[in-house]
Motif scaffolding. Structure first.
Motif, PDB file in Angstrom:
ATOM      1  N   GLU A 264       1.317  -1.102  -0.161  1.00 42.07           N
ATOM      2  CA  GLU A 264      -0.124   0.257   0.264  1.00 42.07           C
ATOM      3  C   GLU A 264       0.670   1.202  -0.104  1.00 42.07           C
ATOM      4  OE1 GLU A 264      -3.640   2.184   2.407  1.00 42.07           O
ATOM      5  OE2 GLU A 264      -3.021   0.505   3.701  1.00 42.07           O
ATOM      6  N   GLU A 265       0.123   2.772  -0.700  1.00 37.17           N
ATOM      7  CA  GLU A 265       1.549   3.401  -0.949  1.00 37.17           C
ATOM      8  C   GLU A 265       0.683   4.726   0.026  1.00 37.17           C
ATOM      9  OE1 GLU A 265      -0.009   2.005  -4.599  1.00 37.17           O
ATOM     10  OE2 GLU A 265       1.127   2.575  -5.115  1.00 37.17           O
ATOM     11  N   LEU A 266       1.307   5.246   1.161  1.00 36.16           N
ATOM     12  CA  LEU A 266       0.767   6.340   1.698  1.00 36.16           C
ATOM     13  C   LEU A 266       1.428   7.281   1.863  1.00 36.16           C
ATOM     14  CD1 LEU A 266       0.512   4.361   5.053  1.00 36.16           C
ATOM     15  CD2 LEU A 266      -1.111   4.736   3.623  1.00 36.16           C
ATOM     16  N   SER A 267       0.651   8.265   1.997  1.00 32.56           N
ATOM     17  CA  SER A 267       1.554   9.898   1.882  1.00 32.56           C
ATOM     18  C   SER A 267       1.939   9.984   2.713  1.00 32.56           C
ATOM     19  CB  SER A 267       0.113  10.883   1.713  1.00 32.56           C
ATOM     20  OG  SER A 267      -0.691  10.886   2.808  1.00 32.56           O
ATOM     21  N   TRP A 268       3.310  10.893   2.796  1.00 34.58           N
ATOM     22  CA  TRP A 268       3.714  10.888   4.343  1.00 34.58           C
ATOM     23  C   TRP A 268       2.398  11.484   5.351  1.00 34.58           C
ATOM     24  CZ3 TRP A 268       7.933   8.831   5.724  1.00 34.58           C
ATOM     25  CH2 TRP A 268       8.370   8.073   4.735  1.00 34.58           C
ATOM     26  N   ALA A 292      17.737   9.463   7.350  1.00 38.04           N
ATOM     27  CA  ALA A 292      16.925  10.790   5.898  1.00 38.04           C
ATOM     28  C   ALA A 292      15.121  10.926   6.563  1.00 38.04           C
ATOM     29  CB  ALA A 292      17.370  10.267   5.046  1.00 38.04           C
ATOM     30  N   LEU A 293      15.067  10.221   7.419  1.00 39.46           N
ATOM     31  CA  LEU A 293      13.924  10.781   7.768  1.00 39.46           C
ATOM     32  C   LEU A 293      13.472  11.635   9.048  1.00 39.46           C
ATOM     33  CD1 LEU A 293      12.186   7.799   7.443  1.00 39.46           C
ATOM     34  CD2 LEU A 293      12.461   9.265   5.269  1.00 39.46           C
ATOM     35  N   THR A 294      14.242  12.636   9.526  1.00 39.78           N
ATOM     36  CA  THR A 294      14.166  12.680  10.893  1.00 39.78           C
ATOM     37  C   THR A 294      13.093  14.410  10.706  1.00 39.78           C
ATOM     38  OG1 THR A 294      16.481  13.861  10.388  1.00 39.78           O
ATOM     39  CG2 THR A 294      15.716  11.101  11.904  1.00 39.78           C
ATOM     40  N   SER A 295      13.298  14.469   9.874  1.00 36.04           N
ATOM     41  CA  SER A 295      12.621  15.747   9.530  1.00 36.04           C
ATOM     42  C   SER A 295      11.269  16.072   9.217  1.00 36.04           C
ATOM     43  CB  SER A 295      13.737  17.002   8.228  1.00 36.04           C
ATOM     44  OG  SER A 295      13.188  16.140   7.403  1.00 36.04           O
ATOM     45  N   ARG A 296      10.942  14.677   8.975  1.00 36.89           N
ATOM     46  CA  ARG A 296       9.353  14.369   8.553  1.00 36.89           C
ATOM     47  C   ARG A 296       8.744  14.393  10.185  1.00 36.89           C
ATOM     48  NH1 ARG A 296       8.532  13.514   3.598  1.00 36.89           N
ATOM     49  NH2 ARG A 296      10.601  12.942   2.045  1.00 36.89           N
ATOM     50  N   ARG A 301       6.434  11.039  14.996  1.00 36.75           N
ATOM     51  CA  ARG A 301       5.439  11.086  16.123  1.00 36.75           C
ATOM     52  C   ARG A 301       5.602   9.567  15.924  1.00 36.75           C
ATOM     53  NH1 ARG A 301       3.715  15.794  13.662  1.00 36.75           N
ATOM     54  NH2 ARG A 301       1.746  14.987  12.793  1.00 36.75           N
ATOM     55  N   LEU A 302       5.457   8.584  15.003  1.00 32.49           N
ATOM     56  CA  LEU A 302       4.877   6.907  15.102  1.00 32.49           C
ATOM     57  C   LEU A 302       6.016   6.357  16.862  1.00 32.49           C
ATOM     58  CD1 LEU A 302       6.208   5.546  11.573  1.00 32.49           C
ATOM     59  CD2 LEU A 302       3.570   6.760  12.619  1.00 32.49           C
ATOM     60  N   PRO A 303       5.393   5.699  17.412  1.00 30.26           N
ATOM     61  CA  PRO A 303       5.280   4.793  18.005  1.00 30.26           C
ATOM     62  C   PRO A 303       6.703   4.440  18.727  1.00 30.26           C
ATOM     63  CG  PRO A 303       2.966   5.371  18.170  1.00 30.26           C
ATOM     64  CD  PRO A 303       3.602   5.518  16.949  1.00 30.26           C
TER      65      PRO A 303
END
Length: 342
Positions: A264-268, A292-296, A301-303
């Motif tokens: 499944e493709e999810l938007s950020w 590379a995802l720390t600015s998102r 916020r994901l547990p």
């Protein structure tokens, strides 16, 4: 993305680019084809004709055991673990800084001819110059040769016999066995102490993962792969590694897959659609890595991210006991130590 859903070639390209985490159906008997050869696989020099029946059901034949072998990098790495060296490789071999890609395993990449490092790249002239006896690659879809470009496939296949081994539609033990079958046909000593020790370690790691999953049935794992625009959540039963983990008892997030059935493709903005205690992230160089995802904001916020329960996922395993045992151990350790955060 509509073409990705409907076109097998586009789907293969997306997988190669790191967007998907696996292609293939759940087929209990896949990967069980017999490898037949005049070589017994005990490490001695062999003479006489050679043949091997691959996972397409095709038999590759040669007048003697192939020596000038060219292989997809991941398959080459597996053969290396059995003592079989190749002359040339193709597929993700070098990172942008010139270091060995994760898919190269223990191969010294300075000692092999690199025919193409990215999807769609394969230098046919260099390949011909190696005077190849055998071409070996993976297969994620029936009869589709992994990282062998369709536009030059016919020219490539004219130059040497070819072997394709399932990387999907199988499980880890079956895939390892098929790579071992091929290595044995090429003269590897598959009864060596090194191989038997690695197999024992693999079996011990599998038992550990089974025990961890049984002890912690509340822990749920999500299979992720990140691109600039999308986050992909894959269905465990569609890939050799995660299907095997599932057979060992690991509980996975089950996404609402697209029409192709694999992910499944999810938007950020919607990356928090599913609750998970552990996130396994595609470790290939073509996919964005967690650092590379720390600015998102939605990612951090994901547990599971907040709890530090994000681990690499070896999306394209090197199918040898030596390389697969640590994968099982790492997931077992993550489950053993995980906090319930979902």
């Amino acid at each position: 993305m509509s073409n990705v859903r409907t076109s097998p070639l586009s789907r293969r390209g997306l997988l190669a680019a790191g967007g998907a985490v696996g292609l293939g159906a759940v087929l209990a008997a896949c990967g069980d084809g017999d490898g037949k050869s005049s070589a017994s696989g005990q490490g001695a020099e062999k003479s006489g004709p050679w043949s091997f029946k691959d996972d397409r059901g095709q038999t590759a034949e040669a007048g003697s055991v192939p020596k000038n072998i060219v292989a997809f990098i991941g398959v080459a790495a597996a053969l290396h673990d059995y003592g079989i060296e190749v002359k040339g490789v193709f597929g993700p071999t070098k990172t942008s800084d010139g270091k060995a890609d994760v898919q190269a395993g223990d191969i010294d990449i300075s000692k092999v001819e690199l025919l193409g490092n990215v999807w769609g790249e394969f230098n046919v002239e260099k390949y011909a110059g190696l005077a190849p006896d055998l071409l070996v690659t993976a297969m994620w879809e029936k009869d589709a040769l992994w990282y062998v470009p369709d536009q030059s496939k016919d020219k490539i296949l004219e130059l040497a016999p070819s072997v394709a081994l399932w990387a999907a539609e199988t499980t880890v033990p079956k895939a390892i066995q098929r790579h071992e079958d091929l290595a044995a046909s090429l003269g590897a000593d598959v009864k060596s102490q090194q191989v038997t020790d690695a197999k024992a370690a693999f079996e011990k790691a599998a038992a550990r993962l089974r025990a961890a999953a049984k002890a912690r049935p509340e822990i749920k794992v999500m299979i992720g792969s990140a691109s600039q625009d999308l986050f992909y959540v894959s269905l465990a039963k569609m890939s050799a590694d995660t299907l095997y983990f599932q057979e060992l008892g690991v509980k996975f997030v089950e996404p609402k897959v697209n029409s192709a059935g694999f992910f499944e493709e999810l938007s950020w903005e919607n990356v928090d659609t599913y609750d998970a205690d552990i996130i396994m992230m595609d470790n290939r160089s073509s996919a964005l890595q967690p650092d590379a995802l720390t600015s998102r904001p939605t990612w951090v916020r994901l547990p599971a991210v907040k709890a530090g329960q994000v681990i690499p996922r070896t999306t394209e395993p090197i199918y040898s006991y030596d390389k697969c045992a640590p994968i099982l151990d790492a997931l077992a350790e993550a489950i053993e130590k995980a906090k319930k955060v979902s």
